[in-house]
Scaffold this motif. Structure first.
Motif, PDB file in Angstrom:
ATOM      1  N   ALA A  95      40.105  46.774   6.415  1.00  0.00           N
ATOM      2  CA  ALA A  95      40.261  46.378   5.010  1.00  0.00           C
ATOM      3  C   ALA A  95      41.529  46.975   4.404  1.00  0.00           C
ATOM      4  O   ALA A  95      42.193  46.332   3.609  1.00  0.00           O
ATOM      5  CB  ALA A  95      39.035  46.791   4.202  1.00  0.00           C
ATOM      6  N   ARG A  96      41.861  48.199   4.788  1.00  0.00           N
ATOM      7  CA  ARG A  96      43.082  48.821   4.262  1.00  0.00           C
ATOM      8  C   ARG A  96      44.328  48.091   4.747  1.00  0.00           C
ATOM      9  O   ARG A  96      45.308  47.966   4.021  1.00  0.00           O
ATOM     10  CB  ARG A  96      43.164  50.280   4.695  1.00  0.00           C
ATOM     11  N   ASN A  97      44.291  47.637   5.981  1.00  0.00           N
ATOM     12  CA  ASN A  97      45.464  46.992   6.593  1.00  0.00           C
ATOM     13  C   ASN A  97      45.472  45.483   6.421  1.00  0.00           C
ATOM     14  O   ASN A  97      46.454  44.832   6.754  1.00  0.00           O
ATOM     15  CB  ASN A  97      45.540  47.338   8.079  1.00  0.00           C
ATOM     16  N   GLY A  98      44.371  44.920   5.940  1.00  0.00           N
ATOM     17  CA  GLY A  98      44.287  43.467   5.753  1.00  0.00           C
ATOM     18  C   GLY A  98      44.629  43.089   4.334  1.00  0.00           C
ATOM     19  O   GLY A  98      45.296  43.819   3.604  1.00  0.00           O
ATOM     20  N   GLY A  99      44.140  41.967   3.940  1.00  0.00           N
ATOM     21  CA  GLY A  99      44.386  41.497   2.577  1.00  0.00           C
ATOM     22  C   GLY A  99      43.167  41.718   1.722  1.00  0.00           C
ATOM     23  O   GLY A  99      42.690  42.828   1.541  1.00  0.00           O
ATOM     24  N   VAL A 100      42.614  40.652   1.268  1.00  0.00           N
ATOM     25  CA  VAL A 100      41.384  40.671   0.482  1.00  0.00           C
ATOM     26  C   VAL A 100      40.233  40.460   1.466  1.00  0.00           C
ATOM     27  O   VAL A 100      40.392  39.788   2.482  1.00  0.00           O
ATOM     28  CB  VAL A 100      41.428  39.548  -0.581  1.00  0.00           C
ATOM     29  N   CYS A 101      39.086  41.013   1.168  1.00  0.00           N
ATOM     30  CA  CYS A 101      37.947  40.905   2.079  1.00  0.00           C
ATOM     31  C   CYS A 101      36.736  40.306   1.365  1.00  0.00           C
ATOM     32  O   CYS A 101      36.636  40.341   0.141  1.00  0.00           O
ATOM     33  CB  CYS A 101      37.556  42.282   2.602  1.00  0.00           C
ATOM     34  N   ILE A 102      35.841  39.793   2.181  1.00  0.00           N
ATOM     35  CA  ILE A 102      34.512  39.425   1.694  1.00  0.00           C
ATOM     36  C   ILE A 102      33.526  40.246   2.510  1.00  0.00           C
ATOM     37  O   ILE A 102      33.514  40.186   3.740  1.00  0.00           O
ATOM     38  CB  ILE A 102      34.233  37.917   1.833  1.00  0.00           C
ATOM     39  N   LEU A 103      32.733  41.031   1.807  1.00  0.00           N
ATOM     40  CA  LEU A 103      31.738  41.889   2.430  1.00  0.00           C
ATOM     41  C   LEU A 103      30.389  41.187   2.361  1.00  0.00           C
ATOM     42  O   LEU A 103      29.971  40.726   1.300  1.00  0.00           O
ATOM     43  CB  LEU A 103      31.677  43.230   1.684  1.00  0.00           C
ATOM     44  N   TYR A 104      29.733  41.110   3.511  1.00  0.00           N
ATOM     45  CA  TYR A 104      28.401  40.504   3.612  1.00  0.00           C
ATOM     46  C   TYR A 104      27.444  41.615   4.026  1.00  0.00           C
ATOM     47  O   TYR A 104      27.769  42.419   4.905  1.00  0.00           O
ATOM     48  CB  TYR A 104      28.430  39.410   4.681  1.00  0.00           C
ATOM     49  N   PHE A 105      26.293  41.681   3.392  1.00  0.00           N
ATOM     50  CA  PHE A 105      25.322  42.708   3.768  1.00  0.00           C
ATOM     51  C   PHE A 105      23.911  42.269   3.396  1.00  0.00           C
ATOM     52  O   PHE A 105      23.701  41.367   2.588  1.00  0.00           O
ATOM     53  CB  PHE A 105      25.651  44.049   3.094  1.00  0.00           C
ATOM     54  N   TRP A 106      22.953  42.936   4.030  1.00  0.00           N
ATOM     55  CA  TRP A 106      21.544  42.778   3.697  1.00  0.00           C
ATOM     56  C   TRP A 106      21.154  43.945   2.800  1.00  0.00           C
ATOM     57  O   TRP A 106      21.663  45.057   2.956  1.00  0.00           O
ATOM     58  CB  TRP A 106      20.684  42.819   4.965  1.00  0.00           C
ATOM     59  N   TRP A 107      20.237  43.699   1.872  1.00  0.00           N
ATOM     60  CA  TRP A 107      19.733  44.739   0.985  1.00  0.00           C
ATOM     61  C   TRP A 107      18.206  44.696   0.986  1.00  0.00           C
ATOM     62  O   TRP A 107      17.596  43.700   1.362  1.00  0.00           O
ATOM     63  CB  TRP A 107      20.262  44.580  -0.447  1.00  0.00           C
ATOM     64  N   ARG A 108      17.609  45.806   0.576  1.00  0.00           N
ATOM     65  CA  ARG A 108      16.147  45.898   0.482  1.00  0.00           C
ATOM     66  C   ARG A 108      15.805  46.596  -0.821  1.00  0.00           C
ATOM     67  O   ARG A 108      16.408  47.594  -1.187  1.00  0.00           O
ATOM     68  CB  ARG A 108      15.602  46.703   1.659  1.00  0.00           C
ATOM     69  N   ASP A 109      14.817  46.034  -1.518  1.00  0.00           N
ATOM     70  CA  ASP A 109      14.311  46.629  -2.749  1.00  0.00           C
ATOM     71  C   ASP A 109      12.791  46.529  -2.683  1.00  0.00           C
ATOM     72  O   ASP A 109      12.230  45.481  -3.000  1.00  0.00           O
ATOM     73  CB  ASP A 109      14.880  45.896  -3.966  1.00  0.00           C
ATOM     74  N   GLY A 110      12.155  47.587  -2.244  1.00  0.00           N
ATOM     75  CA  GLY A 110      10.713  47.545  -2.027  1.00  0.00           C
ATOM     76  C   GLY A 110      10.385  46.561  -0.915  1.00  0.00           C
ATOM     77  O   GLY A 110      10.912  46.667   0.186  1.00  0.00           O
ATOM     78  N   LEU A 111       9.558  45.562  -1.219  1.00  0.00           N
ATOM     79  CA  LEU A 111       9.203  44.547  -0.230  1.00  0.00           C
ATOM     80  C   LEU A 111      10.188  43.382  -0.202  1.00  0.00           C
ATOM     81  O   LEU A 111      10.128  42.538   0.686  1.00  0.00           O
ATOM     82  CB  LEU A 111       7.790  44.023  -0.499  1.00  0.00           C
ATOM     83  N   ARG A 112      11.076  43.324  -1.184  1.00  0.00           N
ATOM     84  CA  ARG A 112      12.069  42.243  -1.251  1.00  0.00           C
ATOM     85  C   ARG A 112      13.257  42.570  -0.358  1.00  0.00           C
ATOM     86  O   ARG A 112      13.763  43.691  -0.357  1.00  0.00           O
ATOM     87  CB  ARG A 112      12.550  42.045  -2.683  1.00  0.00           C
TER      88      ARG A 112
END
Length: 166
Positions: A95-112
């Motif tokens: 990310a430092r050496n590239g341009g703009v990024c799109i970050l994809y991730f999974w999240w958890r909030d309790g059972l969701r």
């Protein structure tokens, strides 16, 4: 930067529908694309992005968002250099050496459990995200490390799309 979307939850429910639901609920993929284009200095029209992604295998007609590989294809078709990084330990350098990024991730909030896309940029020694949280009001400070940010927030199975101008 003018024209960025900082919080998809603020989009009125009837505006920019994405599949069977509103963009406020499932639009983070096209919003990350929109924000990345704007950060790269390119114009972006939400209606065109929604139309593009709806034609390219949105998950259950957009109800569960955008199919991740379609984002890389979108930018490649427009002549951008795109690199997908899957190892967290390589995120910061890429990310430092590239341009703009799109970050994809999974999240958890309790059972969701869910997934999210956010546009990310490295500036002044720190990472900044756009449309990261439900309560975002502007650029979101991530700190000096994407890897540490993901660990601190408990986000898992991430991928980073590094996008640079041709």
């Amino acid at each position: 930067m003018d024209g960025l979307i900082y919080n998809q939850k603020k989009i009125p429910k009837g505006k920019w529908r994405y599949g069977l639901r509103s963009s406020a609920a499932t639009g983070c993929g096209w919003i990350a694309t929109h924000n990345a284009l704007r950060l790269l200095g390119h114009p972006s029209e939400p209606e065109q992005l929604i139309r593009y992604y709806r034609r390219r295998f949105p998950l259950l007609n957009g109800t569960f968002g955008t199919f991740r590989p379609n984002l890389a294809g979108f930018f490649r078709r427009r002549g951008f250099h795109v690199r997908t990084v899957r190892r967290r330990s390589e995120f910061d350098e890429a990310a430092r050496n590239g341009g703009v990024c799109i970050l994809y991730f999974w999240w958890r909030d309790g059972l969701r459990v869910g997934t999210h896309y956010a546009a990310v940029q490295y500036e002044n020694g720190k990472f900044v995200g756009y449309n990261t949280y439900r309560n975002s009001t502007g650029p979101d400070p991530y700190g000096p490390s994407l890897e540490a940010f993901l660990r601190r927030r408990g986000y898992f199975w991430p991928a980073l799309l590094v996008i640079s101008k041709p």
